[in-house]
Design an enzyme around this catalytic site. Structure first.
Site, mmCIF file in Angstrom:
data_model
loop_
_atom_site.group_PDB
_atom_site.id
_atom_site.type_symbol
_atom_site.label_atom_id
_atom_site.label_comp_id
_atom_site.label_asym_id
_atom_site.label_seq_id
_atom_site.Cartn_x
_atom_site.Cartn_y
_atom_site.Cartn_z
ATOM 1 N N ASP A 27 -15.919 2.371 6.125
ATOM 2 C CA ASP A 27 -14.884 3.346 5.767
ATOM 3 C C ASP A 27 -15.385 4.293 4.689
ATOM 4 O O ASP A 27 -15.073 5.481 4.717
ATOM 5 C CB ASP A 27 -13.610 2.640 5.291
ATOM 6 C CG ASP A 27 -12.591 3.658 4.811
ATOM 7 O OD1 ASP A 27 -12.178 4.491 5.638
ATOM 8 O OD2 ASP A 27 -12.236 3.663 3.621
ATOM 9 N N SER A 74 -8.708 3.593 8.481
ATOM 10 C CA SER A 74 -9.274 3.633 7.129
ATOM 11 C C SER A 74 -8.445 2.757 6.180
ATOM 12 O O SER A 74 -8.981 1.896 5.476
ATOM 13 C CB SER A 74 -9.294 5.094 6.662
ATOM 14 O OG SER A 74 -9.542 5.187 5.290
ATOM 15 N N ARG A 123 -15.551 12.507 7.005
ATOM 16 C CA ARG A 123 -14.301 13.172 7.419
ATOM 17 C C ARG A 123 -13.896 14.247 6.418
ATOM 18 O O ARG A 123 -13.396 15.307 6.780
ATOM 19 C CB ARG A 123 -13.178 12.138 7.559
ATOM 20 C CG ARG A 123 -13.342 11.230 8.780
ATOM 21 C CD ARG A 123 -12.444 10.020 8.682
ATOM 22 N NE ARG A 123 -11.060 10.382 8.516
ATOM 23 C CZ ARG A 123 -10.149 9.638 7.871
ATOM 24 N NH1 ARG A 123 -10.480 8.485 7.350
ATOM 25 N NH2 ARG A 123 -8.908 10.039 7.770
ATOM 26 N N LYS A 148 -9.318 -1.630 4.970
ATOM 27 C CA LYS A 148 -9.453 -2.052 3.570
ATOM 28 C C LYS A 148 -8.406 -3.110 3.235
ATOM 29 O O LYS A 148 -8.685 -4.074 2.521
ATOM 30 C CB LYS A 148 -9.324 -0.844 2.643
ATOM 31 C CG LYS A 148 -10.556 0.046 2.689
ATOM 32 C CD LYS A 148 -10.405 1.313 1.882
ATOM 33 C CE LYS A 148 -9.514 2.327 2.528
ATOM 34 N NZ LYS A 148 -9.579 3.671 2.053
ATOM 35 N N HIS A 203 0.854 -1.192 0.000
ATOM 36 C CA HIS A 203 0.000 0.000 0.000
ATOM 37 C C HIS A 203 0.889 1.241 0.000
ATOM 38 O O HIS A 203 1.834 1.324 0.783
ATOM 39 C CB HIS A 203 -0.912 0.041 1.240
ATOM 40 C CG HIS A 203 -1.730 1.291 1.285
ATOM 41 N ND1 HIS A 203 -2.880 1.452 0.528
ATOM 42 C CD2 HIS A 203 -1.543 2.469 1.941
ATOM 43 C CE1 HIS A 203 -3.367 2.659 0.746
ATOM 44 N NE2 HIS A 203 -2.574 3.297 1.594
HETATM 45 N N1 URA Z 1 -6.301 7.072 2.377
HETATM 46 C C1 URA Z 1 -7.290 6.313 2.894
HETATM 47 O O1 URA Z 1 -7.649 5.288 2.353
HETATM 48 N N2 URA Z 1 -7.881 6.755 4.041
HETATM 49 C C2 URA Z 1 -7.504 7.888 4.673
HETATM 50 O O2 URA Z 1 -8.078 8.195 5.704
HETATM 51 C C3 URA Z 1 -6.474 8.655 4.119
HETATM 52 C C4 URA Z 1 -5.881 8.219 2.969
#
Ligand code: URA
Length: 438
Positions: free
Chosen positions: A161, A183, A168, A187, A82
């Protein structure tokens, strides 16, 4: 449990239990707790933070709001990567192919670009026919048979999320490390992985502008991942200027293919090889980092990475002939070279400004609903440390009709370059490694 009491306790600096966080997320997802209470909760977390146990519990609650892929039937270690996102960051494309060519199973669920950074899905969709909306069963099948599959997030992956992130975004609570960690990790954990390599970008083109901020985010992500029983390594890498020379979807696919052919820009290759080697290490396919790097370099040199990329493209419905003939990718109608207004050395290059200019050309989105033009973008001819004479090209703009009026765009692009007397030694690309001790 009353949401009010939890918000009140967090506001005053107290900690919430796993059961309380689970109830909060469950109630929110079910529509029983309104947006305004979750917004207040997020603001309380923004100011008060969360301890490691709360961060993990919040992540797991968000993970449980949807499905977790079950890859247990597939042999071998399932490892993903990631990146926190940067301009010109096309690493996922060659990395997935190289890791799979070296024996790692790569279940990669990626996102789309928003703002100045691009998204892996948009780059993949620049390949004619490439499908990222695969059924989950097919995704798992391809991770097993091909070794890697790259797809988009489904509605069943961490749905909490999706709602929370949108909330947010409009309540100025995106920049909270525990909320970002939950977040991202909810995922990633939903992919059913055994391990994760994180590329936490630092610099003016990145989400985290300073090293202490990036270190704090990396530690939070690692803490959550390890807390969930996963092997996690993080590299902190520089994002003051774009990675590689191309910005724009089809142009970045071309650069990824060049890398797999043994060429491509040195900085892109350095980051790609380093991250892929970490994946091999987490998959326990190499005895150490140096050996892992050699395996990755060998997969580039003998063409296994390129052959794997061809196989991935074909398996996902794309035209595999782009690997031999990049002319099959979408191409812009007009190419415009921008000359340097002065002679000197490139002292700085504003990645964020270049990313925003590429977005104005149509390579990215200002709003989620915007359409992407896969052909347009920028190819840089000079980066930090390079000498340029007056009138020599700094970059080439690949444009189609539409997009921002030309003179304004040109001025923005030239302004992204700081040219001075030099000399300039570019800062190291890989700033820090936070590795799993196990
Ligand atoms: N990327 C994400 O997937 N979530 C966040 O909160 C910030 C960046």
């Amino acid at each position: 449990m009353r949401a009010y009491e939890l918000i009140h306790r967090k506001r005053d600096g107290g900690a919430l239990t796993a059961a309380e966080l689970e109830a909060l997320i469950r109630g929110y997802t079910a529509g029983e707790i309104p947006d305004y209470q979750l917004a207040a909760f997020c603001m309380a977390v923004y100011f008060r933070g969360m301890d490691a146990a709360e961060s993990l519990a919040l992540t797991e609650a968000m993970l449980r709001s949807g499905d977790v892929l079950d890859l247990s039937a597939l042999p071998g270690a399932k490892i993903d990567k990631h990146s926190t996102g940067g301009v010109g960051d096309k690493v996922s494309l060659p990395l997935a192919a190289l890791a799979a060519a070296c024996g790692v199973r790569v279940p990669m669920v990626s996102g789309r670009g928003l703002g100045h950074t691009g998204g892996t899905l948009d780059k993949l969709e620049a390949i004619p026919g490439f499908r990222v909306d695969l059924p989950v069963g097919r995704f798992i099948e391809l991770v097993g048979s091909v070794g890697a599959c790259l797809m988009g997030q489904t509605d069943r992956i961490a749905p909490a999320d999706k709602r929370l992130y949108a909330l947010r975004d409009v309540t100025a609570t995106v920049e909270s490390i525990p909320l970002i960690a939950a977040s991202i990790m909810s995922k990633k954990l939903a992919e059913g992985i055994d391990g994760l390599v994180l590329d936490v970008k630092v610099g003016r083109g990145a989400f985290m502008k300073t090293l202490p901020e990036a270190q704090a985010l990396a530690r939070a992500l690692i803490g959550v991942g390890r807390g969930a029983g996963k092997r996690v390594t993080a590299l902190l890498t520089a994002m003051d200027q774009p990675l590689g020379l191309s910005i724009g979807n089809a142009l970045e696919v071309v650069e990824s293919i060049e890398l797999l052919r043994g060429g491509g820009p040195a900085d892109l290759r350095e980051v790609t090889v380093a991250l892929t080697a970490e994946m091999l290490l987490l998959a326990r396919l190499a005895p150490g980092l140096a050996a892992a790097r050699r395996q990755v370099e060998a997969a580039i040199a003998d063409g296994r990475g390129l052959a794997k990329w061809r196989q991935i493209i074909e398996a996902q419905g794309g035209d595999p002939r782009v690997v031999e003939d990049t002319g099959r990718l979408p191409r812009a109608s007009t190419l415009l070279e921008l000359p340097s207004p002065t002679a000197g050395v490139v002292e700085a290059l504003d990645g964020e400004a270049l990313g925003l200019a590429a977005m104005a050309l149509g390579a990215g989105r200002a709003r989620v609903e915007d359409r992407i033009d896969p052909a347009v973008g920028l190819v840089l001819h000079r980066k930090v440390g390079d000498r340029v004479e007056r009138g020599e090209p700094l970059l080439t703009v690949h444009r189609n009709a539409g997009g921002e009026p030309q003179p304004r765009l040109e001025a923005r692009l030239v302004a992204a370059y700081t040219i001075g007397p030099g000399p300039v030694v570019p800062a190291p690309l890989i700033i820090e490694r936070l590795a799993d001790p196990s």
